[in-house]
Design an enzyme around this catalytic site. Structure first.
Site, PDB file in Angstrom:
ATOM      1  N   GLY A  58       0.822  -1.216   0.000  1.00  0.00           N
ATOM      2  CA  GLY A  58       0.000   0.000   0.000  1.00  0.00           C
ATOM      3  C   GLY A  58       0.853   1.262   0.000  1.00  0.00           C
ATOM      4  N   ILE A  59       2.058   1.159  -0.534  1.00  0.00           N
ATOM      5  CA  ILE A  59       3.001   2.294  -0.522  1.00  0.00           C
ATOM      6  C   ILE A  59       2.453   3.480  -1.310  1.00  0.00           C
ATOM      7  CG2 ILE A  59       4.283   1.454  -2.573  1.00  0.00           C
ATOM      8  CD1 ILE A  59       6.110   2.971   0.380  1.00  0.00           C
ATOM      9  N   GLY A  73      -0.594   4.538  -1.368  1.00  0.00           N
ATOM     10  CA  GLY A  73      -1.754   5.142  -0.709  1.00  0.00           C
ATOM     11  C   GLY A  73      -1.345   6.274   0.221  1.00  0.00           C
ATOM     12  N   ASP A 127      -1.422   6.514   3.600  1.00  0.00           N
ATOM     13  CA  ASP A 127      -0.589   6.154   4.752  1.00  0.00           C
ATOM     14  C   ASP A 127       0.784   5.663   4.313  1.00  0.00           C
ATOM     15  OD1 ASP A 127      -2.914   6.696   6.035  1.00  0.00           O
ATOM     16  OD2 ASP A 127      -3.063   4.792   7.117  1.00  0.00           O
ATOM     17  N   ASP A 151       1.178  -8.135  -5.682  1.00  0.00           N
ATOM     18  CA  ASP A 151      -0.229  -7.924  -5.336  1.00  0.00           C
ATOM     19  C   ASP A 151      -0.545  -8.817  -4.132  1.00  0.00           C
ATOM     20  OD1 ASP A 151      -2.942  -6.971  -7.161  1.00  0.00           O
ATOM     21  OD2 ASP A 151      -3.222  -8.361  -5.480  1.00  0.00           O
ATOM     22  N   LEU A 199      -0.258  -2.241   4.661  1.00  0.00           N
ATOM     23  CA  LEU A 199      -1.236  -1.158   4.504  1.00  0.00           C
ATOM     24  C   LEU A 199      -2.109  -1.342   3.264  1.00  0.00           C
ATOM     25  CD1 LEU A 199       1.084   1.927   5.232  1.00  0.00           C
ATOM     26  CD2 LEU A 199      -0.007   0.375   6.844  1.00  0.00           C
ATOM     27  N   SER A 246      -8.986  -1.535  11.485  1.00  0.00           N
ATOM     28  CA  SER A 246      -9.817  -0.340  11.313  1.00  0.00           C
ATOM     29  C   SER A 246     -10.926  -0.230  12.357  1.00  0.00           C
ATOM     30  CB  SER A 246     -10.454  -0.411   9.931  1.00  0.00           C
ATOM     31  OG  SER A 246     -11.529   0.481   9.823  1.00  0.00           O
ATOM     32  N   GLU A 258     -13.702   0.639  11.663  1.00  0.00           N
ATOM     33  CA  GLU A 258     -14.905   0.156  10.963  1.00  0.00           C
ATOM     34  C   GLU A 258     -15.293  -1.244  11.480  1.00  0.00           C
ATOM     35  OE1 GLU A 258     -16.575   2.118   8.904  1.00  0.00           O
ATOM     36  OE2 GLU A 258     -17.934   0.692   7.968  1.00  0.00           O
ATOM     37  N   TYR A 263     -16.496  -4.313   3.870  1.00  0.00           N
ATOM     38  CA  TYR A 263     -15.154  -3.864   4.219  1.00  0.00           C
ATOM     39  C   TYR A 263     -14.857  -4.181   5.693  1.00  0.00           C
ATOM     40  CZ  TYR A 263     -11.422  -0.658   5.626  1.00  0.00           C
ATOM     41  OH  TYR A 263     -10.272  -0.131   6.160  1.00  0.00           O
TER      42      TYR A 263
HETATM   43  P1  NDP Z   1      -5.455   4.086   0.422  1.00  0.00           P
HETATM   44  O1  NDP Z   1      -6.736   3.694  -0.235  1.00  0.00           O
HETATM   45  O2  NDP Z   1      -4.956   5.477   0.244  1.00  0.00           O
HETATM   46  O3  NDP Z   1      -4.297   3.087  -0.055  1.00  0.00           O
HETATM   47  C1  NDP Z   1      -4.528   1.718  -0.246  1.00  0.00           C
HETATM   48  C2  NDP Z   1      -3.298   1.094  -0.857  1.00  0.00           C
HETATM   49  O4  NDP Z   1      -3.521  -0.303  -1.055  1.00  0.00           O
HETATM   50  C3  NDP Z   1      -2.912   1.668  -2.238  1.00  0.00           C
HETATM   51  O5  NDP Z   1      -1.515   1.791  -2.310  1.00  0.00           O
HETATM   52  C4  NDP Z   1      -3.389   0.579  -3.183  1.00  0.00           C
HETATM   53  O6  NDP Z   1      -2.681   0.548  -4.412  1.00  0.00           O
HETATM   54  C5  NDP Z   1      -3.084  -0.657  -2.364  1.00  0.00           C
HETATM   55  N1  NDP Z   1      -3.761  -1.858  -2.835  1.00  0.00           N
HETATM   56  C6  NDP Z   1      -5.054  -1.998  -3.194  1.00  0.00           C
HETATM   57  N2  NDP Z   1      -5.301  -3.256  -3.604  1.00  0.00           N
HETATM   58  C7  NDP Z   1      -4.120  -3.928  -3.510  1.00  0.00           C
HETATM   59  C8  NDP Z   1      -3.724  -5.246  -3.800  1.00  0.00           C
HETATM   60  N3  NDP Z   1      -4.581  -6.158  -4.273  1.00  0.00           N
HETATM   61  N4  NDP Z   1      -2.426  -5.595  -3.590  1.00  0.00           N
HETATM   62  C9  NDP Z   1      -1.538  -4.695  -3.126  1.00  0.00           C
HETATM   63  N5  NDP Z   1      -1.853  -3.426  -2.828  1.00  0.00           N
HETATM   64  C10 NDP Z   1      -3.135  -3.050  -3.019  1.00  0.00           C
HETATM   65  O7  NDP Z   1      -5.618   3.738   1.979  1.00  0.00           O
HETATM   66  P2  NDP Z   1      -4.981   4.464   3.270  1.00  0.00           P
HETATM   67  O8  NDP Z   1      -3.581   4.787   2.989  1.00  0.00           O
HETATM   68  O9  NDP Z   1      -5.919   5.499   3.732  1.00  0.00           O
HETATM   69  O10 NDP Z   1      -5.078   3.292   4.343  1.00  0.00           O
HETATM   70  C11 NDP Z   1      -3.994   2.377   4.532  1.00  0.00           C
HETATM   71  C12 NDP Z   1      -4.529   1.126   5.222  1.00  0.00           C
HETATM   72  O11 NDP Z   1      -5.091   1.466   6.481  1.00  0.00           O
HETATM   73  C13 NDP Z   1      -5.631   0.390   4.463  1.00  0.00           C
HETATM   74  O12 NDP Z   1      -5.453  -0.993   4.730  1.00  0.00           O
HETATM   75  C14 NDP Z   1      -6.908   0.876   5.114  1.00  0.00           C
HETATM   76  O13 NDP Z   1      -7.936  -0.072   4.967  1.00  0.00           O
HETATM   77  C15 NDP Z   1      -6.439   1.020   6.545  1.00  0.00           C
HETATM   78  N6  NDP Z   1      -7.139   2.010   7.339  1.00  0.00           N
HETATM   79  C16 NDP Z   1      -7.205   3.318   6.908  1.00  0.00           C
HETATM   80  C17 NDP Z   1      -7.782   4.278   7.699  1.00  0.00           C
HETATM   81  C18 NDP Z   1      -7.879   5.690   7.257  1.00  0.00           C
HETATM   82  O14 NDP Z   1      -8.667   6.445   7.864  1.00  0.00           O
HETATM   83  N7  NDP Z   1      -7.112   6.136   6.274  1.00  0.00           N
HETATM   84  C19 NDP Z   1      -8.324   3.935   9.038  1.00  0.00           C
HETATM   85  C20 NDP Z   1      -8.170   2.535   9.400  1.00  0.00           C
HETATM   86  C21 NDP Z   1      -7.579   1.628   8.575  1.00  0.00           C
HETATM   87  P3  NDP Z   1      -3.206   1.406  -5.694  1.00  0.00           P
HETATM   88  O15 NDP Z   1      -2.945   2.838  -5.359  1.00  0.00           O
HETATM   89  O16 NDP Z   1      -2.340   0.903  -6.794  1.00  0.00           O
HETATM   90  O17 NDP Z   1      -4.639   1.083  -5.849  1.00  0.00           O
HETATM   91  P1  GDR Z   2     -15.241   5.646   6.272  1.00  0.00           P
HETATM   92  O1  GDR Z   2     -14.845   7.017   5.534  1.00  0.00           O
HETATM   93  O2  GDR Z   2     -16.347   4.951   5.598  1.00  0.00           O
HETATM   94  O3  GDR Z   2     -15.410   5.970   7.719  1.00  0.00           O
HETATM   95  O4  GDR Z   2     -13.920   4.770   6.038  1.00  0.00           O
HETATM   96  P2  GDR Z   2     -15.623   7.914   4.480  1.00  0.00           P
HETATM   97  O5  GDR Z   2     -14.906   9.203   4.460  1.00  0.00           O
HETATM   98  O6  GDR Z   2     -15.828   7.224   3.183  1.00  0.00           O
HETATM   99  O7  GDR Z   2     -17.084   8.088   5.152  1.00  0.00           O
HETATM  100  C1  GDR Z   2     -17.251   8.676   6.436  1.00  0.00           C
HETATM  101  C2  GDR Z   2     -18.736   8.930   6.689  1.00  0.00           C
HETATM  102  O8  GDR Z   2     -19.198   9.973   5.826  1.00  0.00           O
HETATM  103  C3  GDR Z   2     -20.460   9.598   5.308  1.00  0.00           C
HETATM  104  N1  GDR Z   2     -20.693  10.282   4.033  1.00  0.00           N
HETATM  105  C4  GDR Z   2     -19.977  10.130   2.913  1.00  0.00           C
HETATM  106  N2  GDR Z   2     -18.869   9.384   2.655  1.00  0.00           N
HETATM  107  C5  GDR Z   2     -18.335   9.453   1.412  1.00  0.00           C
HETATM  108  N3  GDR Z   2     -17.224   8.765   1.150  1.00  0.00           N
HETATM  109  N4  GDR Z   2     -18.897  10.205   0.416  1.00  0.00           N
HETATM  110  C6  GDR Z   2     -20.032  10.959   0.620  1.00  0.00           C
HETATM  111  O9  GDR Z   2     -20.515  11.631  -0.280  1.00  0.00           O
HETATM  112  C7  GDR Z   2     -20.582  10.930   1.936  1.00  0.00           C
HETATM  113  N5  GDR Z   2     -21.641  11.542   2.516  1.00  0.00           N
HETATM  114  C8  GDR Z   2     -21.698  11.140   3.770  1.00  0.00           C
HETATM  115  C9  GDR Z   2     -20.357   8.082   5.154  1.00  0.00           C
HETATM  116  O10 GDR Z   2     -21.652   7.518   5.014  1.00  0.00           O
HETATM  117  C10 GDR Z   2     -19.646   7.724   6.437  1.00  0.00           C
HETATM  118  O11 GDR Z   2     -20.577   7.603   7.477  1.00  0.00           O
HETATM  119  C11 GDR Z   2     -12.624   5.315   6.203  1.00  0.00           C
HETATM  120  C12 GDR Z   2     -11.665   4.541   5.272  1.00  0.00           C
HETATM  121  O12 GDR Z   2     -10.400   5.183   5.294  1.00  0.00           O
HETATM  122  C13 GDR Z   2     -11.497   3.108   5.742  1.00  0.00           C
HETATM  123  O13 GDR Z   2     -10.469   2.482   4.975  1.00  0.00           O
HETATM  124  C14 GDR Z   2     -11.101   3.111   7.216  1.00  0.00           C
HETATM  125  O14 GDR Z   2     -10.944   1.815   7.691  1.00  0.00           O
HETATM  126  C15 GDR Z   2     -12.131   3.857   8.039  1.00  0.00           C
HETATM  127  O15 GDR Z   2     -12.206   5.196   7.555  1.00  0.00           O
HETATM  128  C16 GDR Z   2     -11.765   3.933   9.512  1.00  0.00           C
END
Ligand code: NDP
Ligand code: GDR
Length: 326
Positions: free
Chosen positions: A9-10, A12, A14, A59, A81, A126, A128, A150
């Site tokens: 997840g480099i 992304g 995080d 992957d 990640l 998470s 979630e 999820y």
């Molecule tokens: P992002 O969506 O920004 O990044 C996800 C990463 O995973 C991307 O680099 C993506 O690659 C990669 N990925 C997707 N599918 C695959 C696969 N099949 N094999 C290898 N890599 C893959 O997420 P965040 O950086 O926000 O989050 C990082 C991690 O933390 C995730 O696991 C997320 O579920 C978890 N998390 C995030 C939270 C948040 O609020 N941000 C809170 C709690 C948990 P590509 O760009 O190529 O698609």
């Molecule tokens: P979440 O984040 O589902 O908590 O997951 P998101 O920002 O998608 O939604 C947060 C809340 O906002 C409400 N919402 C909307 N959400 C989106 N995306 N778009 C809209 O238009 C909208 N309107 C209202 C949603 O219903 C929800 O209640 C994130 C991700 O980073 C996960 O990978 C991670 O695990 C959790 O946070 C903790």
């Protein structure tokens, strides 16, 4: 001895902040990159660490690629990640979500266990997973009740991590992180969707913003603070699970008010609630209690939600402004 980290997840949000943190600490960095049609290294570039990371193609659903990655990187620490991380998409693609977020965790744990079992392992769990919460603040002892494919998939990944720790004595830790955001957040997530729209509305490129459930409440922190907690977990003698959160919860509606008002706008004139954007089942409220992380890791959040949102709006104003100039 130089520490070596392999980050899935480099590309992304995080992944980029963690790479920046570990680069600053002198780590040798390896990042797993799944081949995509579009350019995906922009976040690493924005943080100035693109050249610091050796990229390895792979992957999470392809076990052989993970063995190769572990053998190439010879990591002392693995941060898992990578995920299908968008909750909203997980109803449309439940099987892919489970494949990446559940089986993908088994795959990377297996690759580490069989090739380098002494490697320290971090799993991105998470809030979630708590889902339908029945108590005021969630900590490590709160029961799980996921509300989305999820959430279910992440819960399996979490338990696999705990199980590998207990079965094989691996140094495997799971960070139960609450929502964390930044200017590098993907546009599909609600905070960045809002801050990007604020910039477009302010600069005359858009007039309205359609959202779903704006009464949902989240505990929003800054991604840069949260990756420090990931690193701290792997520096402990004993692996464990930790909740990482700010302890403050804000509604989507209030988040909109803060972001729009920073640009001198009133959200009520622009936000339209669109029932089509409601999820089949939503998580209404999350608020984390990170007391254990504070006590054991010495971690605490440094960034408050208003400061975070203002920084995101400022970054989007600059980006959208550049688009206009181009
Ligand atoms: P992002 O969506 O920004 O990044 C996800 C990463 O995973 C991307 O680099 C993506 O690659 C990669 N990925 C997707 N599918 C695959 C696969 N099949 N094999 C290898 N890599 C893959 O997420 P965040 O950086 O926000 O989050 C990082 C991690 O933390 C995730 O696991 C997320 O579920 C978890 N998390 C995030 C939270 C948040 O609020 N941000 C809170 C709690 C948990 P590509 O760009 O190529 O698609
Ligand atoms: P979440 O984040 O589902 O908590 O997951 P998101 O920002 O998608 O939604 C947060 C809340 O906002 C409400 N919402 C909307 N959400 C989106 N995306 N778009 C809209 O238009 C909208 N309107 C209202 C949603 O219903 C929800 O209640 C994130 C991700 O980073 C996960 O990978 C991670 O695990 C959790 O946070 C903790």
């Amino acid at each position: 001895m130089t520490k070596r980290a392999l980050i899935t997840g480099i590309t992304g949000q995080d992944g980029a902040y963690l790479a920046q943190l570990l680069h600053g600490k002198g780590y040798e960095l390896f990042g797993l990159v799944a081949r995509r049609g579009t350019e995906s290294l922009w976040r690493l570039r924005e943080l100035g660490v693109e050249q610091a990371v050796s990229l390895i193609q792979g992957d999470l659903t392809d076990l052989s690629s993970l063995f190769r990655a572990v053998e190439t990187a010879q990591p002392t620490e693995v941060y898992n990640l990578g995920a299908q991380s968008f909750v909203g998409a997980s109803w449309a693609q439940p099987a892919v979500t489970a494949q990446v977020n559940s089986i993908g965790v088994v795959n990377i744990l297996e690759a580490v266990r069989r090739s380098r079992p002494e490697t320290r392992f971090y799993q991105a769990s998470s809030s979630e997973m708590f889902g339908l919460v029945r108590n005021d603040a969630q900590d490590e002892s709160t029961p799980f009740y996921p509300r989305s494919p999820y959430g279910v998939s992440k819960l399996a990944g979490h338990w696999f991590t705990v199980n590998y720790r207990e079965s094989y004595g691996m140094h495997a830790s799971s960070g139960i992180l609450f929502n964390h955001e930044s200017p590098l957040r993907g546009l599909e997530f609600v905070t960045r969707k809002v801050t990007d729209a604020v910039a477009r509305i302010k600069l005359g490129k858009q007039s309205e913003l359609r959202l779903g459930n704006i009464d949902a409440q989240r505990d929003w922190g800054f991604a840069g603070d949260y990756v420090e907690a990931m690193w701290l977990m792997l520096q402990q003698d004993k692996p464990d699970d930790y909740v990482i959160a700010t302890g403050t919860t804000t509604t989507v509606r209030e988040m909109c008010r803060i972001a729009f008002s920073h640009a001198g706008l009133n959200y009520e004139n622009h936000v339209i609630v669109d029932p089509k954007l409601f999820r089949p089942a939503d998580v209404d409220m999350l608020r984390g209690n990170a007391a254990k992380a504070q006590r054991v890791l010495g971690w605490r959040p440094k960034t408050e939600v208003t400061t975070l949102l203002r920084a995101m709006v400022d970054a989007d104003m600059r980006r959208v402004g550049r688009e206009r100039a181009a």
